[in-house]
Design a protein around this motif. Structure first.
Motif, PDB file in Angstrom:
ATOM      1  N   TYR A   1      62.644  14.460  73.291  1.00 27.60           N
ATOM      2  CA  TYR A   1      63.030  14.873  74.635  1.00 27.60           C
ATOM      3  C   TYR A   1      62.179  16.063  75.062  1.00 27.60           C
ATOM      4  CZ  TYR A   1      67.385  12.301  73.768  1.00 27.60           C
ATOM      5  OH  TYR A   1      68.317  11.342  73.486  1.00 27.60           O
TER       6      TYR A   1
ATOM      7  N   ALA B   1      76.805  12.530  81.541  1.00 31.92           N
ATOM      8  CA  ALA B   1      78.055  11.778  81.625  1.00 31.92           C
ATOM      9  C   ALA B   1      78.303  10.930  80.378  1.00 31.92           C
ATOM     10  CB  ALA B   1      78.052  10.885  82.868  1.00 31.92           C
ATOM     11  N   ARG B   2      77.255  10.643  79.609  1.00 32.31           N
ATOM     12  CA  ARG B   2      77.391   9.815  78.406  1.00 32.31           C
ATOM     13  C   ARG B   2      77.592  10.636  77.133  1.00 32.31           C
ATOM     14  NH1 ARG B   2      75.774   4.287  78.752  1.00 32.31           N
ATOM     15  NH2 ARG B   2      75.095   3.801  80.851  1.00 32.31           N
TER      16      ARG B   2
ATOM     17  N   ASP C   1      71.554  11.966  79.873  1.00 31.00           N
ATOM     18  CA  ASP C   1      72.621  11.576  80.792  1.00 31.00           C
ATOM     19  C   ASP C   1      73.890  12.322  80.364  1.00 31.00           C
ATOM     20  OD1 ASP C   1      74.565  10.409  82.366  1.00 31.00           O
ATOM     21  OD2 ASP C   1      74.029   8.342  81.829  1.00 31.00           O
TER      22      ASP C   1
END
Length: 115
Positions: free
Chosen positions: A3, A103-104, A101
């Motif tokens: 990342y 939300a995950r 993400d």
């Protein structure tokens, strides 16, 4: 997975290798105010891509964690510390990695206020 992350203005850029599927939401006096979501990786899985001179550092309490932030935009993308066993760790603010993400993520609450 690799990342890429940064502060807001880009003076601090980094790469981190690992699976970022969960994050810690700490309520200590600093984290509560800063609002970061934290993921821990071995220090050798973290690469600072910009000069270390771009980093500002804040420590508090026991002064064992070096909280790194940008002196220009104020964003705190990571911290560095040694674990009790001596292992060097990087604590990544996953909010500074656009590809994550949020939300995950599995969010784990940590009572840093009491520790």
């Amino acid at each position: 997975m690799r990342y890429e992350g940064s502060c807001h203005c880009g003076k601090i850029e980094f790469e981190v290798e690992g699976e970022l599927t969960s994050a810690l939401d700490c309520n200590c006096s600093l984290c509560r105010r800063r609002g970061g979501l934290l993921a821990f990786v071995p220090r050798d899985k973290f690469t600072l891509k910009t000069p270390s001179e771009n980093l500002s550092t804040y420590t508090f309490n026991t002064h064992t964690i070096q909280h790194r932030f940008c002196g220009t935009c104020g964003i705190a993308p990571f911290a560095e510390a040694k674990m009790p066993d001596g292992a060097e760790m990087a604590c990544i603010n996953v909010r500074c990695i656009p590809a994550v993400d949020l939300a995950r993520l599995e969010i784990q609450l940590w009572d840093g206020q009491s520790h």
